[in-house]
Scaffold this motif. Structure first.
Motif, PDB file in Angstrom:
ATOM      1  N   GLY A  17       0.792  -1.218   0.000  1.00 13.14           N
ATOM      2  CA  GLY A  17       0.000   0.000   0.000  1.00 13.14           C
ATOM      3  C   GLY A  17       0.826   1.270   0.000  1.00 13.14           C
ATOM      4  N   VAL A  18       2.109   1.157  -0.388  1.00 13.73           N
ATOM      5  CA  VAL A  18       2.992   2.323  -0.409  1.00 13.73           C
ATOM      6  C   VAL A  18       3.461   2.560  -1.839  1.00 13.73           C
ATOM      7  CG1 VAL A  18       5.121   3.341   0.466  1.00 13.73           C
ATOM      8  CG2 VAL A  18       3.785   1.816   1.935  1.00 13.73           C
ATOM      9  N   ALA A  19       2.990   3.655  -2.420  1.00 12.60           N
ATOM     10  CA  ALA A  19       3.406   4.016  -3.775  1.00 12.60           C
ATOM     11  C   ALA A  19       4.772   4.685  -3.732  1.00 12.60           C
ATOM     12  CB  ALA A  19       2.387   4.954  -4.411  1.00 12.60           C
ATOM     13  N   GLN A  20       5.517   4.559  -4.815  1.00 13.34           N
ATOM     14  CA  GLN A  20       6.831   5.201  -4.873  1.00 13.34           C
ATOM     15  C   GLN A  20       6.656   6.712  -4.940  1.00 13.34           C
ATOM     16  OE1 GLN A  20       9.382   3.648  -7.894  1.00 13.34           O
ATOM     17  NE2 GLN A  20      11.156   4.671  -7.054  1.00 13.34           N
ATOM     18  N   PRO A  21       7.229   7.442  -3.973  1.00 10.92           N
ATOM     19  CA  PRO A  21       7.091   8.898  -3.955  1.00 10.92           C
ATOM     20  C   PRO A  21       7.939   9.565  -5.042  1.00 10.92           C
ATOM     21  CG  PRO A  21       7.929   8.069  -1.848  1.00 10.92           C
ATOM     22  CD  PRO A  21       7.939   6.952  -2.809  1.00 10.92           C
ATOM     23  N   ARG A  22       7.605  10.809  -5.351  1.00 15.52           N
ATOM     24  CA  ARG A  22       8.423  11.588  -6.278  1.00 15.52           C
ATOM     25  C   ARG A  22       9.793  11.816  -5.649  1.00 15.52           C
ATOM     26  NH1 ARG A  22       6.899  16.616  -6.551  1.00 15.52           N
ATOM     27  NH2 ARG A  22       5.321  16.456  -4.960  1.00 15.52           N
ATOM     28  N   GLU A  23      10.836  11.782  -6.496  1.00  9.41           N
ATOM     29  CA  GLU A  23      12.186  12.047  -6.009  1.00  9.41           C
ATOM     30  C   GLU A  23      12.271  13.447  -5.423  1.00  9.41           C
ATOM     31  OE1 GLU A  23      15.568  11.074  -8.399  1.00  9.41           O
ATOM     32  OE2 GLU A  23      14.469   9.443  -9.367  1.00  9.41           O
ATOM     33  N   GLY A  24      13.064  13.580  -4.382  1.00  2.00           N
ATOM     34  CA  GLY A  24      13.254  14.883  -3.760  1.00  2.00           C
ATOM     35  C   GLY A  24      12.247  15.217  -2.685  1.00  2.00           C
ATOM     36  N   THR A  25      11.245  14.354  -2.488  1.00  2.14           N
ATOM     37  CA  THR A  25      10.261  14.595  -1.436  1.00  2.14           C
ATOM     38  C   THR A  25      10.758  13.954  -0.136  1.00  2.14           C
ATOM     39  OG1 THR A  25       9.018  12.589  -1.940  1.00  2.14           O
ATOM     40  CG2 THR A  25       8.350  14.602  -3.098  1.00  2.14           C
ATOM     41  N   PRO A  26      10.276  14.443   1.012  1.00  2.00           N
ATOM     42  CA  PRO A  26      10.699  13.847   2.283  1.00  2.00           C
ATOM     43  C   PRO A  26      10.396  12.349   2.373  1.00  2.00           C
ATOM     44  CG  PRO A  26       9.622  15.941   2.684  1.00  2.00           C
ATOM     45  CD  PRO A  26       9.437  15.622   1.223  1.00  2.00           C
ATOM     46  N   ARG A  27       9.294  11.914   1.770  1.00  2.00           N
ATOM     47  CA  ARG A  27       8.929  10.498   1.827  1.00  2.00           C
ATOM     48  C   ARG A  27       9.863   9.625   0.990  1.00  2.00           C
ATOM     49  NH1 ARG A  27       4.427   8.664  -0.094  1.00  2.00           N
ATOM     50  NH2 ARG A  27       3.976   7.209   1.559  1.00  2.00           N
ATOM     51  N   ALA A  28      10.525  10.215  -0.007  1.00  4.58           N
ATOM     52  CA  ALA A  28      11.382   9.433  -0.892  1.00  4.58           C
ATOM     53  C   ALA A  28      12.537   8.786  -0.139  1.00  4.58           C
ATOM     54  CB  ALA A  28      11.901  10.304  -2.032  1.00  4.58           C
ATOM     55  N   ALA A  29      13.121   9.489   0.807  1.00  2.00           N
ATOM     56  CA  ALA A  29      14.232   8.922   1.582  1.00  2.00           C
ATOM     57  C   ALA A  29      13.755   7.748   2.430  1.00  2.00           C
ATOM     58  CB  ALA A  29      14.873   9.990   2.461  1.00  2.00           C
ATOM     59  N   GLN A  30      12.582   7.865   3.044  1.00  2.00           N
ATOM     60  CA  GLN A  30      12.034   6.759   3.835  1.00  2.00           C
ATOM     61  C   GLN A  30      11.753   5.555   2.938  1.00  2.00           C
ATOM     62  OE1 GLN A  30       8.674   8.907   5.486  1.00  2.00           O
ATOM     63  NE2 GLN A  30       9.555   8.708   7.537  1.00  2.00           N
ATOM     64  N   TYR A  31      11.167   5.821   1.800  1.00  2.99           N
ATOM     65  CA  TYR A  31      10.858   4.765   0.838  1.00  2.99           C
ATOM     66  C   TYR A  31      12.145   4.050   0.413  1.00  2.99           C
ATOM     67  CZ  TYR A  31       9.090   2.512  -3.400  1.00  2.99           C
ATOM     68  OH  TYR A  31       8.747   1.597  -4.365  1.00  2.99           O
ATOM     69  N   ASP A  32      13.172   4.823   0.084  1.00  6.55           N
ATOM     70  CA  ASP A  32      14.434   4.234  -0.344  1.00  6.55           C
ATOM     71  C   ASP A  32      15.054   3.385   0.758  1.00  6.55           C
ATOM     72  OD1 ASP A  32      14.185   5.349  -2.847  1.00  6.55           O
ATOM     73  OD2 ASP A  32      15.656   6.949  -2.505  1.00  6.55           O
ATOM     74  N   LEU A  33      14.956   3.838   2.010  1.00  3.56           N
ATOM     75  CA  LEU A  33      15.469   3.034   3.117  1.00  3.56           C
ATOM     76  C   LEU A  33      14.750   1.691   3.215  1.00  3.56           C
ATOM     77  CD1 LEU A  33      16.025   5.592   6.020  1.00  3.56           C
ATOM     78  CD2 LEU A  33      17.759   4.199   4.877  1.00  3.56           C
ATOM     79  N   CYS A  34      13.444   1.705   3.037  1.00  4.47           N
ATOM     80  CA  CYS A  34      12.681   0.457   3.085  1.00  4.47           C
ATOM     81  C   CYS A  34      13.083  -0.483   1.949  1.00  4.47           C
ATOM     82  CB  CYS A  34      11.180   0.736   3.033  1.00  4.47           C
ATOM     83  SG  CYS A  34      10.522   1.456   4.540  1.00  4.47           S
ATOM     84  N   VAL A  35      13.212   0.067   0.755  1.00  6.66           N
ATOM     85  CA  VAL A  35      13.625  -0.750  -0.390  1.00  6.66           C
ATOM     86  C   VAL A  35      15.028  -1.298  -0.149  1.00  6.66           C
ATOM     87  CG1 VAL A  35      14.212  -0.689  -2.852  1.00  6.66           C
ATOM     88  CG2 VAL A  35      12.079   0.335  -2.048  1.00  6.66           C
ATOM     89  N   ASN A  36      15.937  -0.454   0.339  1.00  5.65           N
ATOM     90  CA  ASN A  36      17.298  -0.907   0.639  1.00  5.65           C
ATOM     91  C   ASN A  36      17.273  -2.063   1.635  1.00  5.65           C
ATOM     92  OD1 ASN A  36      18.170   1.183  -0.973  1.00  5.65           O
ATOM     93  ND2 ASN A  36      19.044   2.382   0.693  1.00  5.65           N
ATOM     94  N   TYR A  37      16.484  -1.903   2.685  1.00 12.06           N
ATOM     95  CA  TYR A  37      16.377  -2.947   3.704  1.00 12.06           C
ATOM     96  C   TYR A  37      15.902  -4.264   3.083  1.00 12.06           C
ATOM     97  CZ  TYR A  37      14.620  -5.706   7.575  1.00 12.06           C
ATOM     98  OH  TYR A  37      14.374  -6.729   8.440  1.00 12.06           O
ATOM     99  N   LEU A  38      14.876  -4.177   2.252  1.00 13.65           N
ATOM    100  CA  LEU A  38      14.335  -5.382   1.634  1.00 13.65           C
ATOM    101  C   LEU A  38      15.342  -6.039   0.698  1.00 13.65           C
ATOM    102  CD1 LEU A  38      10.733  -4.101   0.907  1.00 13.65           C
ATOM    103  CD2 LEU A  38      11.355  -5.961   2.478  1.00 13.65           C
ATOM    104  N   VAL A  39      16.092  -5.248  -0.059  1.00 21.19           N
ATOM    105  CA  VAL A  39      17.115  -5.797  -0.956  1.00 21.19           C
ATOM    106  C   VAL A  39      18.205  -6.492  -0.145  1.00 21.19           C
ATOM    107  CG1 VAL A  39      18.934  -5.213  -2.613  1.00 21.19           C
ATOM    108  CG2 VAL A  39      16.667  -4.192  -2.843  1.00 21.19           C
ATOM    109  N   LEU A  40      18.696  -5.821   0.887  1.00 23.42           N
ATOM    110  CA  LEU A  40      19.749  -6.422   1.718  1.00 23.42           C
ATOM    111  C   LEU A  40      19.255  -7.687   2.400  1.00 23.42           C
ATOM    112  CD1 LEU A  40      22.544  -6.427   2.993  1.00 23.42           C
ATOM    113  CD2 LEU A  40      21.669  -4.848   4.736  1.00 23.42           C
ATOM    114  N   ASP A  41      18.046  -7.646   2.922  1.00 25.74           N
ATOM    115  CA  ASP A  41      17.481  -8.825   3.576  1.00 25.74           C
ATOM    116  C   ASP A  41      17.372  -9.993   2.594  1.00 25.74           C
ATOM    117  OD1 ASP A  41      16.247  -9.942   6.044  1.00 25.74           O
ATOM    118  OD2 ASP A  41      14.487 -10.108   4.735  1.00 25.74           O
ATOM    119  N   SER A  42      16.926  -9.717   1.382  1.00 26.57           N
ATOM    120  CA  SER A  42      16.828 -10.771   0.363  1.00 26.57           C
ATOM    121  C   SER A  42      18.204 -11.319   0.015  1.00 26.57           C
ATOM    122  CB  SER A  42      16.164 -10.233  -0.908  1.00 26.57           C
ATOM    123  OG  SER A  42      14.844  -9.875  -0.658  1.00 26.57           O
ATOM    124  N   TYR A  43      19.178 -10.438  -0.119  1.00 28.37           N
ATOM    125  CA  TYR A  43      20.527 -10.886  -0.452  1.00 28.37           C
ATOM    126  C   TYR A  43      21.105 -11.727   0.691  1.00 28.37           C
ATOM    127  CZ  TYR A  43      25.315 -10.982  -2.079  1.00 28.37           C
ATOM    128  OH  TYR A  43      26.547 -11.418  -2.494  1.00 28.37           O
TER     129      TYR A  43
END
Length: 109
Positions: free
Chosen positions: A45-71
């Motif tokens: 239920g979380v859409a990818q935010p526009r780059e440069g928005t405050p939510r974009a950094a949070q979104y990227d952290l979540c994606v990073n976490y998921l990628v690292l966890d999968s790896y």
């Protein structure tokens, strides 16, 4: 969404895989894990935010976490300590869901 070279480099740095960027396994898996993470976020239920928005950094952290966890969990077995969810990750997901912009289609006349 395709994985840009800039985003790929950021993911490799986050996962501490920059030195292994040319490794065939890393080259094959990181883009797949990225696509899976973006899909997970969308289905959560979380859409990818526009780059440069405050939510974009949070979104990227979540994606990073998921990628690292999968790896990190790419093998069939896990040895070591008990496996649990990261509470920081769960709080970020919750915050992103609560701050998800309302679509114009969802608003009244």
């Amino acid at each position: 969404m395709a994985l840009s070279e800039e985003r790929r480099e950021a993911l490799l740095a986050y996962c501490k895989l920059s030195d292994m960027a040319d490794d065939p396994e890393v080259q094959a898996l990181i883009p797949v894990y990225y696509e899976a993470a973006v899909s997970y976020m969308e289905q959560a239920g979380v859409a990818q935010p526009r780059e440069g928005t405050p939510r974009a950094a949070q979104y990227d952290l979540c994606v990073n976490y998921l990628v690292l966890d999968s790896y990190d969990r790419r093998s069939m077995t896990i040895t070591g300590t008990i496996v649990t969810d990261n509470p920081f990750f769960r709080r970020l997901i919750t915050q992103l869901k609560l701050s998800e912009p309302v679509s114009k289609l969802d608003t009244g006349p």
